[in-house]
Structures are given as C-alpha cells and as structure tokens.
Design an enzyme around this catalytic site. Structure first.
Site, PDB file in Angstrom:
ATOM      1  N   ASP A 109     -32.351  -6.475   2.705  1.00  0.00           N
ATOM      2  CA  ASP A 109     -32.550  -5.704   3.928  1.00  0.00           C
ATOM      3  C   ASP A 109     -31.964  -6.436   5.131  1.00  0.00           C
ATOM      4  OD1 ASP A 109     -34.083  -3.927   2.478  1.00  0.00           O
ATOM      5  OD2 ASP A 109     -35.957  -4.965   2.963  1.00  0.00           O
ATOM      6  N   TYR A 110     -31.698  -5.670   6.164  1.00  0.00           N
ATOM      7  CA  TYR A 110     -31.243  -6.194   7.457  1.00  0.00           C
ATOM      8  C   TYR A 110     -32.166  -7.324   7.921  1.00  0.00           C
ATOM      9  CZ  TYR A 110     -29.740  -5.686  12.354  1.00  0.00           C
ATOM     10  OH  TYR A 110     -29.244  -5.892  13.614  1.00  0.00           O
TER      11      TYR A 110
END
Ligand code: URA
Length: 242
Positions: A109-110
């Site tokens: 994920d970011y």
C-alpha cells in the site's frame, strides 16, 4: 526456443524506441526481419532466433533479467505509473536502471513501507505472487493501543474480512508494547487488498504503521529506507524454486 514477442515490443526492448516509436519505424519501412522489409504491425519475432534490423543496423534486445529488492518508503505507489501522478516505486530505481522496464512484484500500500521486489521477469513475478504457491510474507504491524491475547488468537486462527472471506491461519506474535502502541509480527501467505490492516480491524484494532520485513525467507535486513539492491543468485533461485 527464445521468447516470442511482437516486433514493436522487440524493438522497444532494445531501447532504441518506445513501442509507439517502433510502430512508426515499421510503418516508415525502416525495419527488416530476416532480410525482409516489414511494414505491417503486429508480426511476431523470436528473441535470439530472428534477426531484426532498423535502418540497416542490427537490433539486439537487452534480454538481461533484473531482480531487485527495494525498501519502499511510505508515500510511493507500487505501480509503474500512477493515475494521480503520485511518486511510484519505479521512479526510485529508474535513474539507475533506465534501459529496461521493471515492474513491482505484487504490491505494498501507499502507506506501507518495507520489502518490495521488482523485476522484468514475468515467471518470477508469477512464482512469488500466484496464490497457489502460498508465499509467506512477514510484516511488523504497529497497532494503536493494547491488544488482547484473544485478539491475537483470533488473528492466528483466521478472521472474516471482505464480505465473508476467512483468512487462513497466520503466525502472529506480540513483540513489544510501549507509548500506547503494540508491535506485532505477523506472517500471512495470502494477498488480499490491505489484508493485514483488515485482519487487525476485524478484531477491533487499528494499524497505524506497517512494514514488510520478509518474503519467504528473503529478508529486508538492514537495507536503508528508499534504497535498493540486486537479489543474490541464492535468493533468486530460492524464490523461483520453492
Ligand atoms: N497488508 C496490508 O494491509 N497492506 C500492505 O501493504 C500489505 C499487506
């Protein structure tokens, strides 16, 4: 037998033009395959067997495979290009490796940091990411507040996330608890979107920091944040042959 690819891809792989640029070279009649001029798009060539020339000069593909480990920082997307123009993990390595297209192996994920693999070898990506190979991934989750033994046990046994999907048994161990946070080491072999965060949510805990430290037995070790290295030949063959 070599890999079979479309002519424009072959030319792009050599680095002399983009795929679009290669299409123009073809339609302009500047490309020959095995001595014959080709002007139609989409014909296929075999790497290592067919001989491709542009403007009378041989075109050699860069067939070298890259296997890279990156310590991904928070704030980067795990794709080659982002629809919102956010920085990508490929941006981090492309100054050093610019002549080939390298892609992330799965994603983080970011807002997750840690061990991310990148490669231009599709077979490698398949081995590491296809669910049938059950590749274990280990994370350190920083959880807000305290955790109960019952919460940890539920995570170990499997919890329901994503409309009824029950996670497989996982390894989970509390490492430490201080400053209002609990540090949990967790190993899973599935890869549902935001799975670790959702597993903790399922037992009422919020993950406020997440770092991947291991894929199979390949470890992030002391690679600094934002830095990358090539995998060793041992690591490559271990991940390929599990
Ligand atoms: N689980 C998550 O929640 N996020 C990741 O990036 C990886 C696993």
């Amino acid at each position: 037998m070599g890999e079979i690819v479309r002519l424009q891809k072959y030319i792009a792989m050599s680095g002399i033009a983009s795929r679009r640029g290669a299409e123009s070279l073809i339609s302009e009649g500047r490309v020959t395959v095995n001595g014959n001029k080709v002007t139609e798009q989409g014909i296929k060539v075999e790497i290592g067997a067919d001989s491709v020339f542009v403007d009378g000069k041989p075109v050699k593909t860069k067939n070298k495979k890259y296997y890279i480990m990156l310590n991904k920082p928070v704030g980067y997307v795990s794709t080659a290009k982002d629809q919102f123009d956010r920085p990508t993990v490929v941006d981090i390595i492309k100054n050093d490796i610019s002549d080939v297209r390298i892609f992330p192996v799965g994603r983080l994920d970011y807002d997750t940091e840690g061990l991310l693999l990148l490669t231009n070898d599709g077979d490698f990506t398949y081995k590491v990411t296809h669910p049938k190979f059950h590749m274990e991934k280990t994370y350190i989750a920083v959880v807000k507040g305290g955790m109960t033994i019952s919460g940890i046990n539920k995570i170990r046994n499997g919890v329901y996330i994503d409309d009824g999907f029950k996670t497989s048994p996982a390894q989970a161990e509390i490492l430490d608890a201080y400053d209002g946070h609990t540090y949990v080491k967790i190993t899973i072999h599935e890869g549902k979107n935001r799975q670790v965060r959702k597993m903790f949510e399922a037992v009422g805990n919020k993950v406020v920091g997440l770092q991947r430290i291991k894929i199979g037995n390949v470890e992030l070790g002391n690679l600094p944040l934002g830095r990358w290295r090539h995998l060793t030949s041992y690591e490559i063959s271990y991940l390929m042959n599990r």
